[in-house]
Design an enzyme around this catalytic site. Structure first.
Site, PDB file in Angstrom:
ATOM      1  N   HIS A  44       0.875  -1.187   0.000  1.00 27.12           N
ATOM      2  CA  HIS A  44       0.000   0.000   0.000  1.00 27.12           C
ATOM      3  C   HIS A  44       0.904   1.227   0.000  1.00 27.12           C
ATOM      4  CE1 HIS A  44      -3.472   2.395   0.555  1.00 27.12           C
ATOM      5  NE2 HIS A  44      -3.751   2.178   1.811  1.00 27.12           N
TER       6      HIS A  44
ATOM      7  N   HIS B 211      -2.119  -1.797 -10.148  1.00 28.07           N
ATOM      8  CA  HIS B 211      -3.069  -1.237  -9.191  1.00 28.07           C
ATOM      9  C   HIS B 211      -4.312  -2.109  -9.181  1.00 28.07           C
ATOM     10  CE1 HIS B 211      -5.598   1.615  -7.072  1.00 28.07           C
ATOM     11  NE2 HIS B 211      -4.481   2.192  -6.705  1.00 28.07           N
TER      12      HIS B 211
ATOM     13  N   ASP C 130       2.837   5.777  -6.826  1.00 25.15           N
ATOM     14  CA  ASP C 130       4.016   5.592  -5.979  1.00 25.15           C
ATOM     15  C   ASP C 130       5.311   5.490  -6.765  1.00 25.15           C
ATOM     16  OD1 ASP C 130       2.926   5.722  -3.468  1.00 25.15           O
ATOM     17  OD2 ASP C 130       2.160   3.689  -3.593  1.00 25.15           O
TER      18      ASP C 130
HETATM   19  N1  ACO Z   1       5.124  -6.474 -11.030  1.00 23.01           N
HETATM   20  C1  ACO Z   1       5.047  -7.644 -11.701  1.00 23.01           C
HETATM   21  N2  ACO Z   1       3.929  -8.366 -11.843  1.00 23.01           N
HETATM   22  C2  ACO Z   1       2.823  -7.869 -11.268  1.00 23.01           C
HETATM   23  C3  ACO Z   1       2.809  -6.650 -10.555  1.00 23.01           C
HETATM   24  C4  ACO Z   1       4.025  -5.953 -10.456  1.00 23.01           C
HETATM   25  N3  ACO Z   1       4.095  -4.779  -9.818  1.00 23.01           N
HETATM   26  N4  ACO Z   1       1.577  -6.419 -10.082  1.00 23.01           N
HETATM   27  C5  ACO Z   1       0.813  -7.440 -10.488  1.00 23.01           C
HETATM   28  N5  ACO Z   1       1.561  -8.322 -11.202  1.00 23.01           N
HETATM   29  C6  ACO Z   1       1.095  -9.529 -11.882  1.00 23.01           C
HETATM   30  C7  ACO Z   1       0.725 -10.609 -10.888  1.00 23.01           C
HETATM   31  O1  ACO Z   1       1.822 -11.440 -10.589  1.00 23.01           O
HETATM   32  C8  ACO Z   1      -0.369 -11.324 -11.650  1.00 23.01           C
HETATM   33  O2  ACO Z   1       0.255 -12.094 -12.654  1.00 23.01           O
HETATM   34  P1  ACO Z   1      -0.374 -13.545 -13.095  1.00 23.01           P
HETATM   35  O3  ACO Z   1      -1.720 -13.219 -13.666  1.00 23.01           O
HETATM   36  O4  ACO Z   1       0.606 -14.078 -14.064  1.00 23.01           O
HETATM   37  O5  ACO Z   1      -0.459 -14.329 -11.818  1.00 23.01           O
HETATM   38  C9  ACO Z   1      -1.107 -10.204 -12.361  1.00 23.01           C
HETATM   39  O6  ACO Z   1      -0.119  -9.168 -12.555  1.00 23.01           O
HETATM   40  C10 ACO Z   1      -2.283  -9.675 -11.577  1.00 23.01           C
HETATM   41  O7  ACO Z   1      -1.824  -9.190 -10.326  1.00 23.01           O
HETATM   42  P2  ACO Z   1      -2.637  -9.247  -8.966  1.00 23.01           P
HETATM   43  O8  ACO Z   1      -1.637  -9.505  -7.857  1.00 23.01           O
HETATM   44  O9  ACO Z   1      -3.802 -10.158  -9.090  1.00 23.01           O
HETATM   45  O10 ACO Z   1      -3.168  -7.764  -8.858  1.00 23.01           O
HETATM   46  P3  ACO Z   1      -3.796  -7.098  -7.570  1.00 23.01           P
HETATM   47  O11 ACO Z   1      -4.860  -6.191  -8.060  1.00 23.01           O
HETATM   48  O12 ACO Z   1      -4.154  -8.109  -6.545  1.00 23.01           O
HETATM   49  O13 ACO Z   1      -2.569  -6.266  -6.966  1.00 23.01           O
HETATM   50  C11 ACO Z   1      -1.091  -4.533  -6.387  1.00 23.01           C
HETATM   51  C12 ACO Z   1      -2.440  -4.909  -7.032  1.00 23.01           C
HETATM   52  C13 ACO Z   1      -1.038  -5.035  -4.942  1.00 23.01           C
HETATM   53  C14 ACO Z   1      -0.971  -3.007  -6.386  1.00 23.01           C
HETATM   54  C15 ACO Z   1       0.047  -5.183  -7.230  1.00 23.01           C
HETATM   55  O14 ACO Z   1      -0.010  -4.717  -8.553  1.00 23.01           O
HETATM   56  C16 ACO Z   1       1.412  -4.906  -6.612  1.00 23.01           C
HETATM   57  O15 ACO Z   1       1.833  -5.634  -5.709  1.00 23.01           O
HETATM   58  N6  ACO Z   1       2.133  -3.867  -7.124  1.00 23.01           N
HETATM   59  C17 ACO Z   1       3.432  -3.524  -6.553  1.00 23.01           C
HETATM   60  C18 ACO Z   1       3.239  -2.769  -5.250  1.00 23.01           C
HETATM   61  C19 ACO Z   1       2.748  -1.361  -5.449  1.00 23.01           C
HETATM   62  O16 ACO Z   1       3.263  -0.605  -6.278  1.00 23.01           O
HETATM   63  N7  ACO Z   1       1.751  -0.963  -4.634  1.00 23.01           N
HETATM   64  C20 ACO Z   1       1.202   0.374  -4.647  1.00 23.01           C
HETATM   65  C21 ACO Z   1      -0.239   0.376  -5.041  1.00 23.01           C
HETATM   66  S1  ACO Z   1      -0.814   2.015  -5.221  1.00 23.01           S
HETATM   67  C22 ACO Z   1      -1.129   2.536  -3.668  1.00 23.01           C
HETATM   68  O17 ACO Z   1      -1.289   1.821  -2.708  1.00 23.01           O
HETATM   69  C23 ACO Z   1      -1.214   4.005  -3.505  1.00 23.01           C
END
Ligand code: ACO
Length: 458
Positions: A293, A333, A389
């Site tokens: 987050h 996101h 971010d």
């Molecule tokens: N890098 C690489 N792969 C990713 C990323 C990433 N940053 N984010 C998602 N994926 C991939 C997942 O591995 C998944 O792949 P798959 O389908 O092959 O299994 C697919 O994309 C879908 O991802 P989910 O995890 O289902 O997406 P979710 O909506 O649950 O997660 C989140 C969203 C937590 C923001 C995620 O994208 C993440 O961890 N990003 C990095 C952390 C980050 O930047 N957080 C800040 C969010 S903004 C905020 O809070 C203000």
């Protein structure tokens, strides 16, 4: 001179009015048939939603069956409230506070104007705004015992841990804040939280640096005063760099609310027990601390440091894609699946700040990372774009904020949103204490037979 906040709480607006965008989908019903019993059910649809409690009526032939529950770990498709505060369309990349596009607010509004808007539903008029600014300005001081409390932390304490516990500790200084259904009490608590959070944040910063605390300066604006408490040394009046002041004002506005995100959900859930707002909001700070987050901006910088130089970027991307390198922090996101509108604004802002401070090795690495990820099939097919971010960390760093302080800056910005959402939850007649259901996966009943020699010594 405007009067003190304690005397005239502003008029509370009816927060229950319909949100600006008309709910999609017309009224109707969902006709379902339970194959276990061959019974049919008509579940009303309103606002493109069905009430999960309607599912309770769907029962098997077992007379003890309590009915169906909906199973939605991480709330992927569950609305927990009706809210008139923030509207997001993740596919179109739209973010609006009370109907106003984020782009317009970021361009022209002040952070405190946005804070008022989020809570009251309308922009303040001049008189309301002057009173609000006055009230916030005159509540920036913290009790001297709060200062001693902060001094008790180790020199290397994480500032989010300090902020979180200090905000919770404020509840002990203002016991009457527990009267949450008294509008005057709610008003002064909200003023106090908005006013004192930057002071506590800045004191945490100075504590870690081993510098004397700088007390608030009422001659300065909200953002300038914060920068003064952070950076002032021997000057009689701190003069902030106007580019930095503008950048922080905009970043605070961009972070001010984001509907039912993890930390806001935490504030609402904890607040639903009718605890005081300081305790409820400290739960939001705790949630924001997490790397998935608010902690992500800190992780972006750590990741860039780990990558080292531009030439290591392609290898790092390959590692992310293979799953060995973890996630690309600052990308992806839960809601935005085309682009994060805040990221667009922040990228432009970052260019303005970098024009002043210059581009360094880390920034070059970040820009290369962004360039490659945006053209790579893995990220494109998963709709992974830079989120807010990705760039905020780079701006904060160029302003010389330490990496572990980034999430604190996010928390200052998010405070008005948490408070507006907390109050909306409290005044919402439909809300009760938040208490999800579960699907029990453990063992059935079994008799207690201790494996200890003497489980209860005399
Ligand atoms: N890098 C690489 N792969 C990713 C990323 C990433 N940053 N984010 C998602 N994926 C991939 C997942 O591995 C998944 O792949 P798959 O389908 O092959 O299994 C697919 O994309 C879908 O991802 P989910 O995890 O289902 O997406 P979710 O909506 O649950 O997660 C989140 C969203 C937590 C923001 C995620 O994208 C993440 O961890 N990003 C990095 C952390 C980050 O930047 N957080 C800040 C969010 S903004 C905020 O809070 C203000």
């Amino acid at each position: 001179m405007p009067k003190s906040a304690t005397t005239t709480p502003p008029q509370q607006k009816n927060t229950a009015k319909a949100p600006a965008p008309a709910p999609s989908g017309s009224e109707g019903s969902l006709e379902v048939k339970d194959s276990r019993t061959s019974k049919g059910y008509s579940i009303p649809i309103a606002d493109n939603a069905i009430r999960a409690t309607e599912l309770k009526k769907v029962k098997s032939s077992d007379p003890e069956d309590l009915g169906l529950v909906s199973y939605d770990p991480a709330f992927l498709n569950t609305a927990s409230c009706r809210s008139a505060i923030t509207y997001i369309d993740g596919d179109k990349g739209i973010l609006r506070y009370r109907g106003y596009p984020i782009e317009q607010l970021a361009e022209s509004a002040s952070f405190l104007e946005v804070a008022w808007l989020l809570r009251h539903g309308e922009l303040p008029n001049q008189k309301e705004y002057d009173q609000f600014v006055h009230d916030i300005t005159f509540h920036t001081y913290v009790h001297e015992n709060m200062r001693k409390f902060l001094e008790g932390f180790r020199y290397d304490a994480h500032p989010m841990a300090m902020l979180n516990s200090s905000i919770a500790a404020l509840a002990s200084f203002y016991p009457s804040a527990r009267n949450i259904f008294d509008e005057t009490e709610r008003n002064i608590s909200i003023i106090r939280l908005l006013a004192k959070t930057p002071t506590i944040a800045a004191f945490s910063y100075r504590h870690v640096k081993g510098l004397p605390f700088v007390y608030p300066d009422n001659r300065l604006s909200y953002v300038e005063n914060f920068l003064s408490m952070i950076a002032r040394m021997t000057e009689s009046k701190y003069e902030a760099n106007p580019i930095f002041t503008r950048a922080l004002e905009i970043l605070f506005i961009l972070h001010a609310d984001h509907e039912q995100n993890c930390s806001t959900n935490a504030v609402r859930a904890v607040g639903s027990s009718h605890v005081d707002p300081f305790s409820a909001v400290s739960a939001g700070v705790a949630a924001l601390f997490g790397p998935l987050h608010g902690g992500a901006n800190e992780q972006v910088l750590r990741m860039i440091k780990e990558i080292g130089t531009v030439k290591n970027v392609p290898g790092f991307i390959e590692n992310v894609k293979s799953g060995e390198g973890g996630k690309l922090m600052g990308f992806g996101h839960r809601v935005y699946k085309s682009y994060d509108p805040r990221a667009k604004i922040v990228k432009k802002l970052a260019d303005e700040v970098f024009d002043v401070v210059g581009v360094d090795k880390d920034l070059e690495t970040a820009l290369e990372l962004e360039r490659i990820a945006l053209s790579d099939e893995y990220f494109i097919s998963r709709k992974l774009y830079p989120n807010v971010d990705f760039y905020t960390g780079l701006i904060y760093r160029s302003m010389a904020f330490p990496t572990d302080f980034f999430t604190v800056l996010f928390a200052i910005g998010r405070m008005p949103g948490w408070l507006a959402q907390w109050e909306e939850m409290l005044l919402d007649k439909e809300q009760k204490i938040a208490r999800p259901r579960q699907i029990y996966t453990g063992l059935g009943e079994r008799p207690y037979k201790s494996r200890l020699k003497n489980p209860r010594p005399d």
